[in-house]
Design a protein around this motif. Structure first.
Motif, PDB file in Angstrom:
ATOM      1  N   HIS A   1      16.758   9.429   1.450  1.00  0.00           N
ATOM      2  CA  HIS A   1      16.101  10.621   0.928  1.00  0.00           C
ATOM      3  C   HIS A   1      15.178   9.418  -0.511  1.00  0.00           C
ATOM      4  O   HIS A   1      15.494   8.631  -0.498  1.00  0.00           O
ATOM      5  CB  HIS A   1      16.815  11.176  -0.111  1.00  0.00           C
ATOM      6  CG  HIS A   1      17.388  12.072   0.612  1.00  0.00           C
ATOM      7  ND1 HIS A   1      17.207  12.760   1.978  1.00  0.00           N
ATOM      8  CD2 HIS A   1      18.985  12.134   0.605  1.00  0.00           C
ATOM      9  CE1 HIS A   1      18.417  13.816   2.747  1.00  0.00           C
ATOM     10  NE2 HIS A   1      19.953  13.409   1.635  1.00  0.00           N
ATOM     11  N   THR A   2      13.788  10.582   0.019  1.00  0.00           N
ATOM     12  CA  THR A   2      12.490  10.147  -1.201  1.00  0.00           C
ATOM     13  C   THR A   2      13.885  10.176  -2.411  1.00  0.00           C
ATOM     14  O   THR A   2      15.206  10.786  -2.985  1.00  0.00           O
ATOM     15  CB  THR A   2      11.518  10.680  -1.723  1.00  0.00           C
ATOM     16  OG1 THR A   2      11.902  12.637  -1.895  1.00  0.00           O
ATOM     17  CG2 THR A   2      10.866  10.872  -0.162  1.00  0.00           C
ATOM     18  N   GLY A   3      13.536   9.660  -3.766  1.00  0.00           N
ATOM     19  CA  GLY A   3      14.075   9.212  -4.960  1.00  0.00           C
ATOM     20  C   GLY A   3      14.065   7.812  -5.232  1.00  0.00           C
ATOM     21  O   GLY A   3      15.042   8.071  -6.173  1.00  0.00           O
ATOM     22  N   GLY A   4      14.252   7.160  -4.907  1.00  0.00           N
ATOM     23  CA  GLY A   4      14.186   5.911  -4.811  1.00  0.00           C
ATOM     24  C   GLY A   4      15.506   5.012  -3.799  1.00  0.00           C
ATOM     25  O   GLY A   4      15.050   3.708  -4.027  1.00  0.00           O
ATOM     26  N   PHE A   5      16.092   5.931  -2.611  1.00  0.00           N
ATOM     27  CA  PHE A   5      16.608   5.846  -2.151  1.00  0.00           C
ATOM     28  C   PHE A   5      16.251   4.502  -1.141  1.00  0.00           C
ATOM     29  O   PHE A   5      16.666   3.235  -0.186  1.00  0.00           O
ATOM     30  CB  PHE A   5      17.484   6.642  -2.528  1.00  0.00           C
ATOM     31  CG  PHE A   5      17.906   7.199  -2.834  1.00  0.00           C
ATOM     32  CD1 PHE A   5      19.456   6.801  -3.514  1.00  0.00           C
ATOM     33  CD2 PHE A   5      17.365   8.811  -3.022  1.00  0.00           C
ATOM     34  CE1 PHE A   5      19.858   7.998  -4.757  1.00  0.00           C
ATOM     35  CE2 PHE A   5      18.089   9.117  -4.447  1.00  0.00           C
ATOM     36  CZ  PHE A   5      19.483   8.857  -4.522  1.00  0.00           C
TER      37      PHE A   5
ATOM     38  N   GLY B   1       4.832  10.023  -6.133  1.00  0.00           N
ATOM     39  CA  GLY B   1       3.618  10.440  -6.828  1.00  0.00           C
ATOM     40  C   GLY B   1       2.677   9.342  -7.124  1.00  0.00           C
ATOM     41  O   GLY B   1       1.835   9.528  -7.960  1.00  0.00           O
ATOM     42  N   GLY B   2       2.392   8.554  -6.702  1.00  0.00           N
ATOM     43  CA  GLY B   2       2.036   7.099  -7.333  1.00  0.00           C
ATOM     44  C   GLY B   2       1.694   6.517  -8.348  1.00  0.00           C
ATOM     45  O   GLY B   2       1.414   5.521  -8.856  1.00  0.00           O
ATOM     46  N   ARG B   3       3.383   6.913  -8.989  1.00  0.00           N
ATOM     47  CA  ARG B   3       3.681   5.518 -10.028  1.00  0.00           C
ATOM     48  C   ARG B   3       4.861   5.389  -9.622  1.00  0.00           C
ATOM     49  O   ARG B   3       5.380   4.415 -10.850  1.00  0.00           O
ATOM     50  CB  ARG B   3       4.436   7.099 -11.189  1.00  0.00           C
ATOM     51  CG  ARG B   3       3.147   8.035 -11.763  1.00  0.00           C
ATOM     52  CD  ARG B   3       4.227   9.115 -12.938  1.00  0.00           C
ATOM     53  NE  ARG B   3       5.250   9.590 -12.159  1.00  0.00           N
ATOM     54  CZ  ARG B   3       6.465   9.545 -13.296  1.00  0.00           C
ATOM     55  NH1 ARG B   3       6.338   9.210 -13.514  1.00  0.00           N
ATOM     56  NH2 ARG B   3       7.686  10.149 -11.534  1.00  0.00           N
TER      57      ARG B   3
ATOM     58  N   LYS C   1       0.704  -0.996  -0.527  1.00  0.00           N
ATOM     59  CA  LYS C   1      -0.611  -0.021  -0.192  1.00  0.00           C
ATOM     60  C   LYS C   1       1.017   1.358   0.146  1.00  0.00           C
ATOM     61  O   LYS C   1       0.418   2.090  -0.864  1.00  0.00           O
ATOM     62  CB  LYS C   1      -1.078   0.222   1.269  1.00  0.00           C
ATOM     63  CG  LYS C   1      -2.077   0.552   1.250  1.00  0.00           C
ATOM     64  CD  LYS C   1      -2.824   0.680   2.331  1.00  0.00           C
ATOM     65  CE  LYS C   1      -3.939   1.549   2.210  1.00  0.00           C
ATOM     66  NZ  LYS C   1      -5.215   1.556   3.552  1.00  0.00           N
ATOM     67  N   LYS C   2       2.182   1.212   1.015  1.00  0.00           N
ATOM     68  CA  LYS C   2       2.806   2.548   1.167  1.00  0.00           C
ATOM     69  C   LYS C   2       4.142   2.434  -0.098  1.00  0.00           C
ATOM     70  O   LYS C   2       3.311   3.200  -1.110  1.00  0.00           O
ATOM     71  CB  LYS C   2       4.237   2.364   2.507  1.00  0.00           C
ATOM     72  CG  LYS C   2       4.260   3.781   2.417  1.00  0.00           C
ATOM     73  CD  LYS C   2       5.652   3.755   3.283  1.00  0.00           C
ATOM     74  CE  LYS C   2       4.339   4.200   4.565  1.00  0.00           C
ATOM     75  NZ  LYS C   2       5.157   3.824   6.311  1.00  0.00           N
ATOM     76  N   LEU C   3       3.724   1.586  -1.318  1.00  0.00           N
ATOM     77  CA  LEU C   3       4.908   1.338  -1.997  1.00  0.00           C
ATOM     78  C   LEU C   3       4.091   1.772  -3.430  1.00  0.00           C
ATOM     79  O   LEU C   3       5.024   2.069  -4.037  1.00  0.00           O
ATOM     80  CB  LEU C   3       5.316  -0.163  -1.780  1.00  0.00           C
ATOM     81  CG  LEU C   3       5.950  -0.625  -3.558  1.00  0.00           C
ATOM     82  CD1 LEU C   3       7.219   0.622  -3.697  1.00  0.00           C
ATOM     83  CD2 LEU C   3       5.890  -2.356  -4.294  1.00  0.00           C
ATOM     84  N   ALA C   4       2.561   2.130  -3.266  1.00  0.00           N
ATOM     85  CA  ALA C   4       1.718   2.420  -4.441  1.00  0.00           C
ATOM     86  C   ALA C   4       1.554   3.842  -4.433  1.00  0.00           C
ATOM     87  O   ALA C   4       1.900   4.296  -5.156  1.00  0.00           O
ATOM     88  CB  ALA C   4       0.322   1.484  -3.936  1.00  0.00           C
ATOM     89  N   MET C   5       2.003   4.208  -3.333  1.00  0.00           N
ATOM     90  CA  MET C   5       2.444   5.803  -2.991  1.00  0.00           C
ATOM     91  C   MET C   5       2.999   6.316  -3.250  1.00  0.00           C
ATOM     92  O   MET C   5       3.408   8.255  -3.507  1.00  0.00           O
ATOM     93  CB  MET C   5       1.889   6.290  -1.328  1.00  0.00           C
ATOM     94  CG  MET C   5       0.189   5.637  -1.279  1.00  0.00           C
ATOM     95  SD  MET C   5       0.826   5.849   0.920  1.00  0.00           S
ATOM     96  CE  MET C   5      -0.021   8.008   1.136  1.00  0.00           C
ATOM     97  N   THR C   6       4.396   6.052  -3.803  1.00  0.00           N
ATOM     98  CA  THR C   6       5.541   6.398  -3.906  1.00  0.00           C
ATOM     99  C   THR C   6       5.707   6.889  -5.773  1.00  0.00           C
ATOM    100  O   THR C   6       5.041   6.344  -5.994  1.00  0.00           O
ATOM    101  CB  THR C   6       7.070   5.626  -3.210  1.00  0.00           C
ATOM    102  OG1 THR C   6       6.776   4.813  -4.635  1.00  0.00           O
ATOM    103  CG2 THR C   6       6.985   4.746  -2.690  1.00  0.00           C
TER     104      THR C   6
END
Ligand SMILES: Cc1cc2nc3c(=O)[nH]c(=O)nc-3n(C[C@H](O)[C@H](O)[C@H](O)COP(=O)(O)OP(=O)(O)OC[C@H]3O[C@@H](n4cnc5c(N)ncnc54)[C@H](O)[C@@H]3O)c2cc1C
Length: 394
Positions: free
Chosen positions: A375-379, A48-50, A41-46
């Motif tokens: 950081h966000t950005g896939g890290f 911006g939903g993509r 569920k959280k993975l889906a939000m990363t």
């Protein structure tokens, strides 16, 4: 009567799904328990939903974007890194693309593509997945067997992997149960704190709400960040604001540089070259129109004035708005509303190469439950998927 497995994994986020895949890949009879109806569920939000599934940067870039736990993760990334994540999805038929700042997304721009790929792989490897199965009790018998209970079922296993995530966005299911498991087994859990938090500001969010800007400069004292920024109804979000949250506190002033690739002199020169045009038209050439209108008004200028008719003082005021726009921060968001949890299961409790507890045999932790934050950005997702693989494969 317990249903027995070689390996049980608690938590069906990216770390848990990848742990289940690795465990299934190595031929272990594997069970994944997830309390939500759906996995990830959280993975889906990363993104911006993509689904910002990983980052394409070098190992140095990956490590530089993990402010806490990077050194510990060397052994993890030596076994499974961002390139292995990319290869994993592509080998399983999921096309990926790389966007700005190395961010990797599925070409469909849909999180569901990534979740479906992970689910399909688990099915192919014979992993048993139970959703709507919230684990409420986790113990270990004297003979070394883990006993796992949900409200209406009991399971046992030889090996247990905890991938329950952090404590931010609890509506996604990440409510911190894994920390209780760690404490139950007398493992240290470091202080839990918000990380990657949006910033609340005094001003000017009402007027600029929804404005999304690429690669702006953000300065706070000696710190400088250049990344994307989003104006929201409460203040600032997007990678630049989230990164700044690690050193910004209530009351601090930050300066936004809307055109960090140009010096003030170069910008002044551009205005001068278009001196017969209106200030609105010239500013619109370098900034989004809504932002241009706002800054012209903030500098007290009539937008129809021609550049050549503008008093130097007013032009300077406008250039200052563009290059050093001041905003006062009134606070950072709480842990529940932050993107990531800092703190978690202390890294010195675990063997880096396997992620197994040093004191409790066959007990493993992976993902955001660890005292790792990025950081966000896939890290974060890189850390979650890679530690998941390592915990599941050892
Ligand atoms: C809005 C948002 C945007 C983000 N964007 C990015 C981004 O762009 N890039 C990036 O790298 N990171 C991003 N992150 C962070 C990233 O999503 C997390 O770091 C990552 O999901 C952690 O993975 P995990 O598997 O460790 O935990 P989680 O994804 O939190 O999964 C844990 C799972 O465990 C389950 N669980 C918990 N307790 C129990 C229990 N008792 N029984 C059964 N199941 C249980 C939960 O329901 C949940 O599904 C973002 C986070 C948020 C909130």
């Amino acid at each position: 009567m317990h249903t027995h497995y070689d390996t049980i994994i608690i938590g069906g986020g990216p770390a848990g799904m990848m742990a289940a895949i690795a465990s299934g890949f190595y031929g272990r009879h594997t069970l994944l328990l997830e309390k939500n109806k759906r996995l990830g569920k959280k993975l889906a939000m990363t993104g911006g939903g993509r689904c910002n599934v990983t980052n394409n940067g070098s190992l140095e870039t990956i490590l530089a974007n993990i402010p806490q736990g990077a050194k510990f993760l060397y052994s993890t990334f030596a076994q499974f890194d961002n390139q292995d994540i990319i290869a994993f999805f592509e080998d399983n038929g999921t096309a990926l693309k790389v966007e700005d700042h190395g961010r990797v997304f599925p070409t469909t721009d849909k999180s569901q593509t990534i979740i479906a790929a992970l689910e399909a792989k688990m099915v192919a490897l014979g992993v048993t997945v139970r959703t709507q199965a919230e684990v409420v009790s986790t113990t270990k018998t004297d003979d070394g067997t883990f006993l796992i209970r949900t409200a209406d079922q009991a399971f046992s296993s030889h090996k247990l992997i905890v991938t329950t995530g952090g404590k931010s966005y609890p509506s996604t299911g990440s409510t911190g149960y894994g920390y209780d498991i760690a404490r139950h087994f007398k493992l240290k859990v470091t202080d839990l704190r918000p990380a990657e938090s949006p910033l609340m500001t005094e001003f000017p969010h009402q007027k600029l709400q929804g404005l999304s800007l690429r690669d702006v400069g953000l300065r706070v004292g000696k710190h400088q960040i250049q990344h994307d920024l989003l104006f929201t109804h409460f203040g600032l979000s997007g990678p630049a604001a989230l990164r700044a949250s690690s050193f910004v506190k209530a009351g601090d002033w930050l300066d936004i540089d809307f055109l960090p690739t140009l010096t003030t002199e170069e910008l002044a020169e551009q205005f001068e070259q278009l001196r017969d045009k209106s200030i609105k038209n010239v500013t619109k050439l370098v900034l989004q129109e809504r932002l241009a209108d706002y800054l012209i008004a903030a500098a007290g200028i009539d937008p129809a004035t021609k550049v050549k008719q503008l008093p130097v003082k007013q032009l300077t005021a406008l250039l200052t708005q563009i290059k050093a726009f001041p905003i006062q921060v009134t606070g950072t968001m709480s842990l529940a509303k932050s993107f990531v949890t800092a703190g978690g299961v202390a890294l010195n409790e675990l063997t880096p190469k396997t992620l197994m507890s040093k004191s409790v045999d066959k007990l493993y932790f992976a993902g955001e439950v660890l005292d790792v934050n990025a950081h966000t950005g896939g890290f974060n997702l890189t850390a979650a998927l890679a530690t998941g693989w390592v915990a599941g494969s050892n």
